[in-house]
Write a protein that holds these residues in place. Structure first.
Motif, mmCIF file in Angstrom:
data_model
loop_
_atom_site.group_PDB
_atom_site.id
_atom_site.type_symbol
_atom_site.label_atom_id
_atom_site.label_comp_id
_atom_site.label_asym_id
_atom_site.label_seq_id
_atom_site.Cartn_x
_atom_site.Cartn_y
_atom_site.Cartn_z
ATOM 1 N N LYS A 103 0.767 -1.222 0.009
ATOM 2 C CA LYS A 103 0.119 0.010 0.073
ATOM 3 C C LYS A 103 0.784 1.165 0.149
ATOM 4 O O LYS A 103 1.804 1.381 0.780
ATOM 5 C CB LYS A 103 -0.845 0.110 1.142
ATOM 6 C CG LYS A 103 -1.975 -1.187 1.189
ATOM 7 C CD LYS A 103 -2.875 -1.227 2.452
ATOM 8 C CE LYS A 103 -3.690 0.177 2.562
ATOM 9 N NZ LYS A 103 -4.575 0.313 3.726
ATOM 10 N N VAL A 104 0.623 2.138 -0.994
ATOM 11 C CA VAL A 104 1.303 3.297 -1.081
ATOM 12 C C VAL A 104 0.663 4.681 -1.371
ATOM 13 O O VAL A 104 -0.262 4.503 -1.874
ATOM 14 C CB VAL A 104 2.398 3.091 -2.437
ATOM 15 C CG1 VAL A 104 3.124 4.392 -2.866
ATOM 16 C CG2 VAL A 104 3.298 1.962 -2.154
ATOM 17 N N ILE A 105 1.166 5.745 -1.020
ATOM 18 C CA ILE A 105 0.524 7.054 -0.997
ATOM 19 C C ILE A 105 1.494 7.761 -1.744
ATOM 20 O O ILE A 105 2.139 7.886 -1.587
ATOM 21 C CB ILE A 105 0.254 7.818 0.384
ATOM 22 C CG1 ILE A 105 -0.813 6.531 1.333
ATOM 23 C CG2 ILE A 105 -0.585 9.030 0.273
ATOM 24 C CD1 ILE A 105 -0.819 7.130 2.658
ATOM 25 N N PHE A 177 -0.264 1.549 5.548
ATOM 26 C CA PHE A 177 0.542 1.833 4.379
ATOM 27 C C PHE A 177 2.111 1.829 4.890
ATOM 28 O O PHE A 177 2.582 1.880 5.715
ATOM 29 C CB PHE A 177 0.225 3.315 4.008
ATOM 30 C CG PHE A 177 -1.061 3.486 3.412
ATOM 31 C CD1 PHE A 177 -1.248 3.484 2.031
ATOM 32 C CD2 PHE A 177 -2.191 3.634 3.897
ATOM 33 C CE1 PHE A 177 -2.446 3.616 1.494
ATOM 34 C CE2 PHE A 177 -3.614 3.945 3.642
ATOM 35 C CZ PHE A 177 -3.583 3.817 2.162
ATOM 36 N N ASP A 178 2.604 1.398 3.560
ATOM 37 C CA ASP A 178 4.032 0.955 3.562
ATOM 38 C C ASP A 178 4.959 2.056 3.329
ATOM 39 O O ASP A 178 5.999 2.190 3.916
ATOM 40 C CB ASP A 178 4.256 -0.315 2.536
ATOM 41 C CG ASP A 178 3.465 -1.459 2.838
ATOM 42 O OD1 ASP A 178 3.631 -1.896 4.156
ATOM 43 O OD2 ASP A 178 2.632 -1.853 2.191
ATOM 44 N N GLU A 194 2.599 14.971 8.413
ATOM 45 C CA GLU A 194 2.158 14.522 9.818
ATOM 46 C C GLU A 194 0.935 13.343 9.526
ATOM 47 O O GLU A 194 0.827 12.563 10.156
ATOM 48 C CB GLU A 194 1.493 15.787 10.549
ATOM 49 C CG GLU A 194 2.608 16.499 11.154
ATOM 50 C CD GLU A 194 3.401 15.839 12.312
ATOM 51 O OE1 GLU A 194 2.803 14.949 12.974
ATOM 52 O OE2 GLU A 194 4.444 16.183 12.529
ATOM 53 N N LYS A 195 0.242 13.772 8.440
ATOM 54 C CA LYS A 195 -0.958 12.775 8.262
ATOM 55 C C LYS A 195 -0.231 11.519 7.654
ATOM 56 O O LYS A 195 -0.777 10.364 7.757
ATOM 57 C CB LYS A 195 -1.998 13.446 7.264
ATOM 58 C CG LYS A 195 -2.709 14.613 7.960
ATOM 59 C CD LYS A 195 -3.714 15.123 7.066
ATOM 60 C CE LYS A 195 -4.486 16.572 7.730
ATOM 61 N NZ LYS A 195 -4.956 16.033 8.886
ATOM 62 N N CYS A 196 0.810 11.566 6.841
ATOM 63 C CA CYS A 196 1.388 10.433 6.170
ATOM 64 C C CYS A 196 1.983 9.387 7.398
ATOM 65 O O CYS A 196 1.929 8.375 7.309
ATOM 66 C CB CYS A 196 2.401 10.778 5.177
ATOM 67 S SG CYS A 196 1.633 11.154 3.565
ATOM 68 N N LEU A 197 2.434 10.258 8.409
ATOM 69 C CA LEU A 197 3.234 9.539 9.486
ATOM 70 C C LEU A 197 2.168 8.630 10.269
ATOM 71 O O LEU A 197 2.499 7.628 10.762
ATOM 72 C CB LEU A 197 3.777 10.660 10.162
ATOM 73 C CG LEU A 197 4.850 9.969 11.359
ATOM 74 C CD1 LEU A 197 5.948 9.360 10.675
ATOM 75 C CD2 LEU A 197 5.523 11.158 12.375
ATOM 76 N N ARG A 198 1.015 9.109 10.294
ATOM 77 C CA ARG A 198 -0.108 8.515 10.980
ATOM 78 C C ARG A 198 -0.519 7.145 10.089
ATOM 79 O O ARG A 198 -1.043 6.023 10.725
ATOM 80 C CB ARG A 198 -1.292 9.380 11.376
ATOM 81 C CG ARG A 198 -0.964 10.484 12.334
ATOM 82 C CD ARG A 198 -2.073 11.208 12.608
ATOM 83 N NE ARG A 198 -3.415 10.684 12.893
ATOM 84 C CZ ARG A 198 -4.398 11.312 12.916
ATOM 85 N NH1 ARG A 198 -4.529 12.680 12.460
ATOM 86 N NH2 ARG A 198 -5.515 10.715 13.281
ATOM 87 N N LEU A 199 -0.363 7.274 9.025
ATOM 88 C CA LEU A 199 -0.913 6.312 7.756
ATOM 89 C C LEU A 199 0.195 5.104 7.688
ATOM 90 O O LEU A 199 -0.338 4.174 7.433
ATOM 91 C CB LEU A 199 -1.420 6.871 6.745
ATOM 92 C CG LEU A 199 -2.730 7.791 6.696
ATOM 93 C CD1 LEU A 199 -3.003 8.659 5.446
ATOM 94 C CD2 LEU A 199 -4.029 6.727 6.647
ATOM 95 N N ILE A 200 1.285 5.571 7.840
ATOM 96 C CA ILE A 200 2.326 4.811 7.545
ATOM 97 C C ILE A 200 2.660 3.698 8.598
ATOM 98 O O ILE A 200 2.645 4.215 9.960
ATOM 99 C CB ILE A 200 3.695 5.478 7.040
ATOM 100 C CG1 ILE A 200 3.446 6.200 5.745
ATOM 101 C CG2 ILE A 200 5.062 4.509 7.215
ATOM 102 C CD1 ILE A 200 3.505 5.307 4.726
ATOM 103 N N LYS A 201 2.850 2.544 8.546
ATOM 104 C CA LYS A 201 3.038 1.583 9.743
ATOM 105 C C LYS A 201 4.558 1.769 9.972
ATOM 106 O O LYS A 201 5.466 2.141 9.240
ATOM 107 C CB LYS A 201 2.948 0.010 9.292
ATOM 108 C CG LYS A 201 3.750 -0.141 7.954
ATOM 109 C CD LYS A 201 3.392 -1.781 7.703
ATOM 110 C CE LYS A 201 1.987 -2.193 6.996
ATOM 111 N NZ LYS A 201 1.739 -3.305 6.203
ATOM 112 N N LYS A 202 4.860 1.229 11.181
ATOM 113 C CA LYS A 202 6.354 1.111 11.744
ATOM 114 C C LYS A 202 7.106 0.167 10.716
ATOM 115 O O LYS A 202 6.854 -0.726 10.281
ATOM 116 C CB LYS A 202 6.477 0.526 13.162
ATOM 117 C CG LYS A 202 5.752 1.428 14.457
ATOM 118 C CD LYS A 202 5.852 0.695 15.532
ATOM 119 C CE LYS A 202 5.213 1.584 16.579
ATOM 120 N NZ LYS A 202 5.521 1.009 17.878
ATOM 121 N N GLY A 203 8.256 0.857 10.379
ATOM 122 C CA GLY A 203 9.205 0.146 9.219
ATOM 123 C C GLY A 203 9.080 0.634 8.052
ATOM 124 O O GLY A 203 9.667 0.517 6.958
ATOM 125 N N GLY A 204 7.910 1.525 7.740
ATOM 126 C CA GLY A 204 7.571 2.104 6.520
ATOM 127 C C GLY A 204 8.383 3.388 6.366
ATOM 128 O O GLY A 204 9.007 3.956 7.132
#
Length: 260
Positions: A103-105, A177-178, A194-204
């Motif tokens: 999953k990519v944004i 998201f990865d 900030e919003k992407c940081l909330r959507l990305i999983k740890k290690g993403g």
């Protein structure tokens, strides 16, 4: 957080990027004229007229035939300078593949060259949430997405990216998201981050483009909101304990933030 606490792929990738950056810095010290290139080159620190730039492409670029077709189509566009450089897009695709992303944004699509590059390496059930506000530009690339057989992997959202990110968070997709790529209006770059940081999983990974902004970040003018915004985000990222970072002198500068 210790390096071994993140996925192995991310740790290896971070180490490789660190070596690449250090090599670039040493080359810059030995050949300073090669680092900054020509003043008019806003998308590449090494001037695109430099023989070294051509050497890099000749010895590293592995471009899918349909990607090349889209790049050449985009080159004829009046705003072609907005396209992610082909070597940088290849790095983004390699990172997506390295971490086995599904999953990519993407925030800022333009004609969809980078979108296509990432979609090509995603598994068949992968998807790119591609955010833009101008469908006219995207129409150039959409037929080639279909020709490449990856149209089904690309979920194009023509609306303000903030709205799309908020919708993803509201639908429970936080930390699913990865990978995220941010290359849109610079005044909103902190909010996108900030919003992407909330959507990305740890290690993403979050990749933020144009962090050098043609060198303007060295002396941001008070009336230049775009440059001020980039500079403030750069300073914030340096101190952000939520991520590990590498700022790379590629294209117009790209920072990779690895979520801890």
């Amino acid at each position: 957080m210790p390096l071994f606490s993140v996925p192995k792929e991310v740790a290896v990738g971070t180490a490789m990027l660190g070596v690449a950056f250090a090599t670039g810095m040493l080359a810059g010290k030995r050949y300073p004229s090669l680092v900054f290139g020509t003043p008019k080159s806003s998308k590449s620190i090494i001037g695109k007229s430099s023989p070294l730039w051509q050497y890099i492409l000749d010895h590293s670029l592995r471009e899918h035939p349909i990607l090349k077709k889209l790049r050449l189509l985009t080159a004829d566009h009046p705003w072609s300078k907005m396209m992610v450089s082909c070597d940088q897009a290849q790095l983004m695709a390699n990172l997506v593949k390295l971490i086995k992303a599904k999953k990519v944004i993407e925030i800022g699509v333009f004609t969809g060259y980078n979108t296509l590059n990432m979609a090509l390496v995603l598994p068949d059930n992968g998807r790119v949430i591609a955010c833009d506000i101008n469908e006219d530009y995207v129409k150039i690339g959409k037929p080639l997405w279909k020709e490449a057989g990856v149209e089904h992997k690309i979920d194009l959202r023509i609306k303000p990216a903030i709205q799309t990110l908020d919708e993803l968070l509201a639908s429970g997709e936080a930390e699913t998201f990865d990978f995220a790529f941010i290359d849109a209006d610079k005044e909103s770059c902190n909010e996108y981050y900030e919003k992407c940081l909330r959507l990305i999983k740890k290690g993403g990974i979050i990749a933020i483009d144009n962090v050098l902004w043609g060198g303007k970040v060295l002396k941001p003018r008070k009336d230049d909101l775009a440059t001020q915004s980039i500079h403030h985000l750069n300073e914030k990222l340096l101190r952000d304990a939520r991520v590990n970072i590498s700022m790379l002198p590629m294209g117009d500068g790209v920072t990779l933030a690895f979520k801890l």
